[in-house]
Design an enzyme around this catalytic site. Sequence first.
Site, short mmCIF file in Angstrom:
data_model
loop_
_atom_site.label_atom_id
_atom_site.label_comp_id
_atom_site.label_asym_id
_atom_site.label_seq_id
_atom_site.Cartn_x
_atom_site.Cartn_y
_atom_site.Cartn_z
N CYS A 78 2.24 -9.26 3.16
CA CYS A 78 1.27 -10.36 3.13
C CYS A 78 0.81 -10.59 4.57
CB CYS A 78 1.89 -11.63 2.56
SG CYS A 78 0.73 -13.02 2.48
N HIS A 161 -4.14 -1.66 -2.88
CA HIS A 161 -5.48 -2.25 -2.86
C HIS A 161 -6.51 -1.26 -3.42
CE1 HIS A 161 -4.46 -5.75 -0.31
NE2 HIS A 161 -3.50 -4.96 0.12
N GLU A 210 -6.48 -11.36 -5.79
CA GLU A 210 -5.15 -10.92 -5.39
C GLU A 210 -4.21 -10.70 -6.58
OE1 GLU A 210 -2.78 -12.43 -2.30
OE2 GLU A 210 -4.48 -13.16 -1.11
N CYS A 219 -7.27 -12.63 2.40
CA CYS A 219 -6.16 -11.71 2.12
C CYS A 219 -6.06 -10.77 3.32
CB CYS A 219 -6.44 -10.92 0.83
SG CYS A 219 -5.18 -9.71 0.41
N GLY A 222 -5.64 -7.19 2.41
CA GLY A 222 -6.92 -6.79 1.80
C GLY A 222 -7.96 -6.49 2.86
N1 LIG Z 1 -1.17 -10.59 -3.52
C1 LIG Z 1 -0.62 -9.57 -2.63
C2 LIG Z 1 0.40 -10.20 -1.64
C3 LIG Z 1 -0.24 -11.15 -0.65
C4 LIG Z 1 -1.36 -10.52 0.12
C5 LIG Z 1 -2.27 -11.46 0.90
N2 LIG Z 1 -2.08 -12.88 0.68
C6 LIG Z 1 -2.29 -11.11 2.37
O1 LIG Z 1 -2.55 -11.99 3.21
O2 LIG Z 1 -2.09 -9.91 2.67
C7 LIG Z 1 0.09 -8.49 -3.47
O3 LIG Z 1 0.48 -8.80 -4.61
O4 LIG Z 1 0.25 -7.37 -2.96
#
Ligand SMILES: N[C@H](CCC[C@H](N)C(=O)O)C(=O)O
Length: 281
Positions: A78, A161, A210, A219, A222
Amino acid sequence: MNGIPFVKMHGLGNDFVVFDGRRDPAVLDLDNATAARIADRKTGVGCDQLIVIEPARDGLADAFMRIRNNDGGEVEACGNATRCVAKVVMGELGRKEVIIETVVGLLDANGLADGRVTVDMGQVKLDWRDIPLGQAVDTNHIPLSLGGLSDAVGVNVGNPHAVFFVDDAELIDIEKLGPVLEHHEMFPERANIEVCSIIGENRIRMRVWERGVGVTRACGTGACAVGVAAVRRGLTGRKTEIVLDGGVLGIEWLLDDHVLMTGPVATSFSGFLDGSLLGQH
Ligand SMILES: N[C@H](CCC[C@H](N)C(=O)O)C(=O)O
């Protein structure tokens, strides 16, 4: 005041409840249901991700960061939360450079003079097996089409991703298409879905659905995936600005495949979690 202390933080509106498991063992080894209860925006504290700072396992790291999505599931990475946790640890140690350990490796973080934090998010992975995908395809052109989206780029930033490029990201109904793509059979571990459009030289507008959360304002992983995908497609240089709903992240894909992510950190409030949310009666 009794209860387990937490800090509510965010990175460009991607928000977190941050516990310190080094002090409060009650928040170590949370199960998915408990994590989801705490993350619930109506009956819990509410957040996109629930973060627990734990003692480092690796002697080189200053702290370990455990990450759970709003649905309670534990995930590998994250970006926005890494900046937040790094800032907390920098404050504790009185250092501008710290190392945050995650289940997928050690992340170097540097505090900048303007208060932002740069994190080396590690080396991205681009092989179909590492995204992971359900079949052997060219990850620069994943054969997937839905609504106005087609021809995704797969990037793993510790987490999976799928990046779609369109003429105008604002016009895509990501609330409708996101959940279908997140759970598509192409993604055996599901995927975070980014919809992007090039809005200037080395400047990309991005919206995100997400995995395990839904639409978030930002994100970090992301944005890293988008920065890499744009280079793979020959659309930008290796240093880009990603414009998210919540603000701008700076991304740089280095020649050694490491990706640097730079952005702000904010603290909203501190509080105490009632024991009932941990299942204590
Ligand atoms: N939802 C993402 C985790 C958090 C990613 C995002 N909040 C960031 O800042 O990278 C996943 O399931 O891989």
